[in-house]
Every structure is written in C-alpha cells, then in structure tokens.
Write a protein that holds these residues in place. Structure first.
Motif, PDB file in Angstrom:
ATOM      1  N   LEU A  33      25.232  41.751  40.061  1.00 42.60           N
ATOM      2  CA  LEU A  33      24.778  40.437  40.512  1.00 42.60           C
ATOM      3  C   LEU A  33      25.762  39.313  40.209  1.00 42.60           C
ATOM      4  CD1 LEU A  33      20.975  40.543  39.537  1.00 42.60           C
ATOM      5  CD2 LEU A  33      22.020  41.049  41.750  1.00 42.60           C
ATOM      6  N   ALA A  34      26.498  39.440  39.109  1.00 40.61           N
ATOM      7  CA  ALA A  34      27.436  38.389  38.680  1.00 40.61           C
ATOM      8  C   ALA A  34      26.751  37.032  38.621  1.00 40.61           C
ATOM      9  CB  ALA A  34      28.646  38.347  39.611  1.00 40.61           C
ATOM     10  N   ASP A  35      25.578  37.000  38.002  1.00 38.73           N
ATOM     11  CA  ASP A  35      24.806  35.757  37.972  1.00 38.73           C
ATOM     12  C   ASP A  35      24.416  35.300  36.568  1.00 38.73           C
ATOM     13  OD1 ASP A  35      22.963  37.702  37.313  1.00 38.73           O
ATOM     14  OD2 ASP A  35      21.411  36.983  38.702  1.00 38.73           O
ATOM     15  N   ARG A  36      24.950  35.963  35.514  1.00 37.49           N
ATOM     16  CA  ARG A  36      24.581  35.584  34.156  1.00 37.49           C
ATOM     17  C   ARG A  36      25.679  36.035  33.190  1.00 37.49           C
ATOM     18  NH1 ARG A  36      22.614  40.191  35.757  1.00 37.49           N
ATOM     19  NH2 ARG A  36      22.041  41.885  34.356  1.00 37.49           N
ATOM     20  N   ASP A  71      27.915  39.640  26.812  1.00 42.18           N
ATOM     21  CA  ASP A  71      28.765  39.796  25.632  1.00 42.18           C
ATOM     22  C   ASP A  71      29.070  41.283  25.505  1.00 42.18           C
ATOM     23  OD1 ASP A  71      30.118  39.606  23.293  1.00 42.18           O
ATOM     24  OD2 ASP A  71      28.364  39.273  22.027  1.00 42.18           O
ATOM     25  N   CYS A  72      30.233  41.717  26.010  1.00 43.33           N
ATOM     26  CA  CYS A  72      30.515  43.154  26.072  1.00 43.33           C
ATOM     27  C   CYS A  72      32.020  43.420  26.052  1.00 43.33           C
ATOM     28  CB  CYS A  72      29.897  43.759  27.331  1.00 43.33           C
ATOM     29  SG  CYS A  72      30.401  42.932  28.863  1.00 43.33           S
ATOM     30  N   GLU A  73      32.367  44.666  25.756  1.00 42.54           N
ATOM     31  CA  GLU A  73      33.770  45.095  25.791  1.00 42.54           C
ATOM     32  C   GLU A  73      34.193  45.493  27.201  1.00 42.54           C
ATOM     33  OE1 GLU A  73      33.212  44.182  22.116  1.00 42.54           O
ATOM     34  OE2 GLU A  73      31.885  45.697  22.972  1.00 42.54           O
ATOM     35  N   VAL A  74      33.257  46.090  27.932  1.00 43.71           N
ATOM     36  CA  VAL A  74      33.546  46.541  29.294  1.00 43.71           C
ATOM     37  C   VAL A  74      32.392  46.141  30.203  1.00 43.71           C
ATOM     38  CG1 VAL A  74      34.025  48.504  30.807  1.00 43.71           C
ATOM     39  CG2 VAL A  74      34.861  48.530  28.446  1.00 43.71           C
ATOM     40  N   LEU A  75      32.711  45.596  31.375  1.00 44.00           N
ATOM     41  CA  LEU A  75      31.701  45.338  32.400  1.00 44.00           C
ATOM     42  C   LEU A  75      32.095  46.093  33.660  1.00 44.00           C
ATOM     43  CD1 LEU A  75      29.674  42.278  33.269  1.00 44.00           C
ATOM     44  CD2 LEU A  75      30.961  43.367  35.125  1.00 44.00           C
ATOM     45  N   LEU A  76      31.151  46.849  34.204  1.00 44.45           N
ATOM     46  CA  LEU A  76      31.408  47.637  35.409  1.00 44.45           C
ATOM     47  C   LEU A  76      30.482  47.178  36.532  1.00 44.45           C
ATOM     48  CD1 LEU A  76      32.057  51.439  35.592  1.00 44.45           C
ATOM     49  CD2 LEU A  76      30.541  50.355  37.251  1.00 44.45           C
ATOM     50  N   ASP A  77      31.090  46.774  37.643  1.00 47.50           N
ATOM     51  CA  ASP A  77      30.339  46.367  38.831  1.00 47.50           C
ATOM     52  C   ASP A  77      30.927  47.114  40.025  1.00 47.50           C
ATOM     53  OD1 ASP A  77      29.291  45.147  41.107  1.00 47.50           O
ATOM     54  OD2 ASP A  77      29.220  43.157  40.192  1.00 47.50           O
ATOM     55  N   GLN A  78      30.162  48.101  40.539  1.00 49.78           N
ATOM     56  CA  GLN A  78      30.684  48.967  41.593  1.00 49.78           C
ATOM     57  C   GLN A  78      30.474  48.416  43.004  1.00 49.78           C
ATOM     58  OE1 GLN A  78      28.554  52.669  41.115  1.00 49.78           O
ATOM     59  NE2 GLN A  78      26.558  51.696  41.304  1.00 49.78           N
ATOM     60  N   THR A  79      30.100  47.145  43.108  1.00 52.02           N
ATOM     61  CA  THR A  79      29.855  46.534  44.414  1.00 52.02           C
ATOM     62  C   THR A  79      31.121  46.465  45.252  1.00 52.02           C
ATOM     63  OG1 THR A  79      28.115  45.182  43.425  1.00 52.02           O
ATOM     64  CG2 THR A  79      28.908  44.511  45.584  1.00 52.02           C
ATOM     65  N   GLN A 132      37.428  37.937  39.371  1.00 51.01           N
ATOM     66  CA  GLN A 132      37.218  36.490  39.324  1.00 51.01           C
ATOM     67  C   GLN A 132      35.735  36.125  39.347  1.00 51.01           C
ATOM     68  OE1 GLN A 132      39.793  37.911  41.100  1.00 51.01           O
ATOM     69  NE2 GLN A 132      41.162  37.160  39.485  1.00 51.01           N
ATOM     70  N   ASP A 133      34.904  36.990  39.919  1.00 50.25           N
ATOM     71  CA  ASP A 133      33.466  36.732  39.973  1.00 50.25           C
ATOM     72  C   ASP A 133      32.846  36.684  38.576  1.00 50.25           C
ATOM     73  OD1 ASP A 133      33.593  36.680  42.727  1.00 50.25           O
ATOM     74  OD2 ASP A 133      33.103  38.803  42.948  1.00 50.25           O
ATOM     75  N   TYR A 134      33.527  37.298  37.606  1.00 51.75           N
ATOM     76  CA  TYR A 134      33.017  37.335  36.226  1.00 51.75           C
ATOM     77  C   TYR A 134      33.883  36.510  35.264  1.00 51.75           C
ATOM     78  CZ  TYR A 134      29.720  41.010  37.490  1.00 51.75           C
ATOM     79  OH  TYR A 134      28.681  41.719  38.060  1.00 51.75           O
ATOM     80  N   GLN A 135      34.761  35.685  35.816  1.00 50.06           N
ATOM     81  CA  GLN A 135      35.748  34.963  35.010  1.00 50.06           C
ATOM     82  C   GLN A 135      35.117  34.152  33.878  1.00 50.06           C
ATOM     83  OE1 GLN A 135      38.355  32.555  37.342  1.00 50.06           O
ATOM     84  NE2 GLN A 135      39.554  31.841  35.584  1.00 50.06           N
ATOM     85  N   TYR A 136      34.000  33.512  34.153  1.00 49.88           N
ATOM     86  CA  TYR A 136      33.364  32.668  33.128  1.00 49.88           C
ATOM     87  C   TYR A 136      32.067  33.289  32.588  1.00 49.88           C
ATOM     88  CZ  TYR A 136      36.583  29.335  35.208  1.00 49.88           C
ATOM     89  OH  TYR A 136      37.717  28.721  35.686  1.00 49.88           O
TER      90      TYR A 136
END
Length: 253
Positions: free
Chosen positions: A31-34, A37-45, A51-55
């Motif tokens: 969703l990239a909407d919130r 706090d993690c070491e790895v984020l996986l979004d298979q979309t 850049q969608d997760y930059q902040y």
C-alpha cells in the motif's frame, strides 16, 4: 531472529514495541501508505519503486520493490517453461475460474451465468477452483452443472501451478494470484474485488497483460470473451504477462 509482518493494520508503532523481542524485522506491504520500522521492506507490486517508501522507512532499511521479488511457491517457476511453450498454439480449450478462497459475494456464480451466455468452442472445458469453506460451494456446483460445457468444481487444490499451466484463459481477481498467472503467461480476464486491487489491475491492463472487466453494482459480470478470441488477444496477453514475473522472487529476497 526475524519477525515477519504482513498486515494492513500494523505500522511503526507496533513494530517499535516488538523491537526488544527480535533481531530484525521484515515487513511485507503493498500500500505504501504508512510508516514502518524495519530492516527490510518487500513490496511485490508491479511498477512499485523505492521512492514510494522514501519517507516511510528508516534510512538503514533495504527496500525490495516490484514483481522481481514476487513471493511465489517454487512450483510456479518449475511449471513456467512448460506453460509458456504450450501457449504457442494460442487456442481456447480450457478456462480456469478462481476468485479466491471464500468469495463472500458469490461472484463465481455471476461469472458462470455470464459464461453460459458466451460463445465458446464446443469442446471447451471449465475448471472452477474454490475454498473448501466457501459458503457458496453448493450454489456454484449447481450452476456449473447447468453449463453446456464440461465444468468441474475443485476444492482443496494443492496443484494450482499445474492447473494454471494447463489452462488457456483465467478469470480471476486482481490479488497476489496475479503474479502466479503472470509467471505462467496465463491470459486473464480480471475483476477488481477490493479497493487495494485497483493499482495492480490498472498497471497490468496498461501493459496488455490482462483484460479488465467491470463488476456492476448488481454484481453482474461482463466477460467479453468473444472479443478476446476474435481479436486474437490471448497470445499478446500471454507474452506481456510472462515478462512481468519469472517466479524466482523468493530466491532474490
């Protein structure tokens, strides 16, 4: 050692609370909407980028984005070559219908009603896959028996990749099953059943990997199968879909 989180209602507030209890955190999101706090984020979309997760994630977080990291079971990469080879014939002999496990709104029955009005090859066969706990199982089975083509309703399926590989057209929703169908180059008539599926559906339609159809307010389904067959769209959809996901995302992750 790792805490894996895959839940739309959880964010960095919950993840920070769990910090003392694990070494590392992996978050699966689409969703990239919130914040997380993690070491790895996986979004298979499909078409998702870092850049969608930059902040939304810490600076040290490694972000794995796109269908390159699609989390598919090994069986899909195993069946990929066979599936792509058999599509060179570009015929419509077997249709696969799968709307997920529960199908709470009984969309499967609407699809079968629409199929009944379609002009399909005489020897075409149809397979409907449902969850064994679906409340509409009996209703769907009754409607399947009323179709003029040989139609089988399956539950508790453990060979989904094989079923997809041997199908010429799928009718399904725009969920994570999309990447399984793409891996096998399976042409798809796609329905959007939830708001969070809209981005996936439109992106796949943009590149010609699916034929997106509307679900009317009355839950009536327009499949337009004749148009797909007449315009020779099966082959083009298959090629476009196969370029999106190769089934090796788990290894990369």
């Amino acid at each position: 050692e790792w805490l894996v989180i895959d839940h739309y209602a959880l964010n960095d507030y919950w993840e920070k609370k769990l910090r003392p209890h694990c070494d590392s955190i992996l978050v699966i999101d689409d969703l990239a909407d919130r914040k997380h706090d993690c070491e790895v984020l996986l979004d298979q979309t499909f078409r998702r980028n870092k850049q969608d997760y930059q902040y939304l994630v810490p600076d040290h977080c490694k972000v794995l984005c796109g269908t390159r990291y699609g989390l598919l079971r090994p069986e899909f990469s195993t069946w990929r070559q066979y599936s792509l080879e058999r599509r060179k014939n570009n015929t419509l002999e077997h249709i696969l219908v799968n709307l997920g496990g529960v199908d709470k709104d009984n969309i499967t029955s609407r699809i079968l009603e629409s199929l009944k009005q379609a002009t399909l090859p005489e020897l075409c066969t149809i397979t409907v896959v449902m969850g064994s706990n679906s409340p509409w199982l009996d209703t769907v089975t009754t409607k399947a028996n009323q179709l003029p083509w040989l139609t089988e309703v399956k539950t508790g399926v453990s060979n989904m990749a094989e079923l997809m590989a041997n199908s010429d057209l799928a009718i399904g929703a725009a969920g994570s099953t999309s990447w399984e169908r793409c891996c096998l180059g399976l042409p798809t008539i796609m329905l959007v059943l939830a708001e969070n599926q809209l981005l996936i559906a439109k992106s796949l339609q943009d590149v010609g990997a699916v034929f997106l159809t509307k679900l009317h307010d009355t839950l009536k389904v327009d499949l337009n199968i004749e148009r797909i067959i007449n315009e020779d769209k099966l082959s083009n959809m298959s090629k476009s879909a196969s370029l999106i996901c190769d089934g090796l995302g788990v290894q990369r992750a």
